[in-house]
Write an enzyme that holds these catalytic residues in place. Sequence first.
Site, PDB file in Angstrom:
ATOM      1  N   HIS A   1      35.003  83.627  40.251  1.00  0.00           N
ATOM      2  CA  HIS A   1      34.975  82.494  40.032  1.00  0.00           C
ATOM      3  C   HIS A   1      36.690  81.877  39.589  1.00  0.00           C
ATOM      4  CE1 HIS A   1      35.878  84.243  35.762  1.00  0.00           C
ATOM      5  NE2 HIS A   1      37.215  83.552  35.319  1.00  0.00           N
TER       6      HIS A   1
ATOM      7  N   ASP B   1      31.249  89.363  40.157  1.00  0.00           N
ATOM      8  CA  ASP B   1      32.357  87.989  40.097  1.00  0.00           C
ATOM      9  C   ASP B   1      33.741  88.465  40.457  1.00  0.00           C
ATOM     10  OD1 ASP B   1      33.920  86.390  39.386  1.00  0.00           O
ATOM     11  OD2 ASP B   1      34.166  86.676  37.188  1.00  0.00           O
TER      12      ASP B   1
ATOM     13  N   SER C   1      41.463  85.827  33.312  1.00  0.00           N
ATOM     14  CA  SER C   1      40.679  86.618  34.516  1.00  0.00           C
ATOM     15  C   SER C   1      40.920  86.226  35.289  1.00  0.00           C
ATOM     16  CB  SER C   1      39.567  85.290  34.795  1.00  0.00           C
ATOM     17  OG  SER C   1      39.227  84.923  34.191  1.00  0.00           O
TER      18      SER C   1
END
Length: 457
Positions: free
Chosen positions: A99, A129, A202
């Site tokens: 993402h 992901d 992230s």
Amino acid sequence: MSRAPDRSRRRRLICVALLGLAAAVPLHAAMPWPVPGLAALVKAYGPAVVHIGVERPSVPARRFSDRWLLRAPPAEADESSLGSGFLVSADGLILTNAHVVAHGTQIRVKLPDRREFRARLIGLDALADVALLKIDATGLPTVRIGDPADVEPGDGVAAIGSPYGFGNSVTAGIVSAKGRLLPGAESMQFLQTDVPINPGNSGGPLFNLRGEVIGINSRIYSRSGGYQGLSFAIPIDAAMRIKDQLLVTGTVTRGRIGVSVQEVGQALADTFRLPRPAGALVTDVEPRGAAARGGLKTGDVILSVQGREVVQAADALGFIAEQVPGQRARLMVWRDRAEHVVEVKVEGYDTPRLQGDAAAASVPSRLGFAVRPLAPAERQFLRVEGGLLVQRVNVAASRAGVQPGDVILALNGQPIDSAEALAQALEGADGTAALLVQRAGARIFVPICAQAGSPKC
């Protein structure tokens, strides 16, 4: 006789005992933070953690892969985003989250020594992901890979990343749970920690206190958009298997047999006369699918896959996903209060590729949102026969209740599986129309104005 001297003596004895206990317990066991050697860990492996900047033609306010967990940014988001990653090879291979880089037109990587590179996307796996990048350089520092199986709740861990763009920021905490299941990612068992993770972290590494990477920081649970004590990391062993496939083929193929499963609680275990609450209860078997051809039935409880014990439902899906398509998987199932062996020929499917927005179709601009058809793997993943993924919304659409990540299933009761079908349905609608959307595992109706200027809107 006064008892004061006895009480005083007891207090002195308790204090002596506590002091003796404190002397017997090592400092790092009694007080996990700060940990001696944590600074050395950061110094040794911090140089392998990179800052990632991504430019996009337009940033979805909430992406398909994490729409159910991360709080959405404002509807009119910036055309860039930030994240983290880490070097797994000296010649420039970088692991990060899908993402972070999905739909990027340009990906730039900045090293802690301030060198910058333009990165090439090797491939990504939207379901897990995980993404793999490559920069053109040699002799780069790398991380060491650990084994998540060795981690236990209570173990100390540390994260390095770029929260809010502040590069190489270090946070620390403990593993608070293992094998955590999250909605929309039922085949992945996350590491749950209390390490402070914020937007920009992230894709960064989660280290154990030996300096080994045991996970990729991927998600937070938050009502505000900031850290609230729960963060989740993808186990590094699963990420490395994905990396190997992406490096060879640019995509990831998973095994599947065409079943839906649920957890077995104590009440269900009693109902099925199971010795204990464990396994994966089969709730649905796809007609003419691999499981159906192999003889698996609704109501079976999968106890093991290829000899590996299924403790919770995600184990069964995860073990099957690891099988090579075409091979036969041996399942031990509980049926009619006894164990049975079922052999199923594993099928395969490729995870959806999200490198670009070429598949996106335009919808009349008056609606203020753009959509694209769901890929076959996304339909399987969401268990729907068709639909449109909302990719972008403007302020007006956001106010109406449409959110990026919504899956449009129908309009005024008419199933929708293409942008053209949606446009035609809108042309025939009068005034306000009802969109049936699937959001975070639930289906809801969202009223929208189908005709600009209509007095009914």
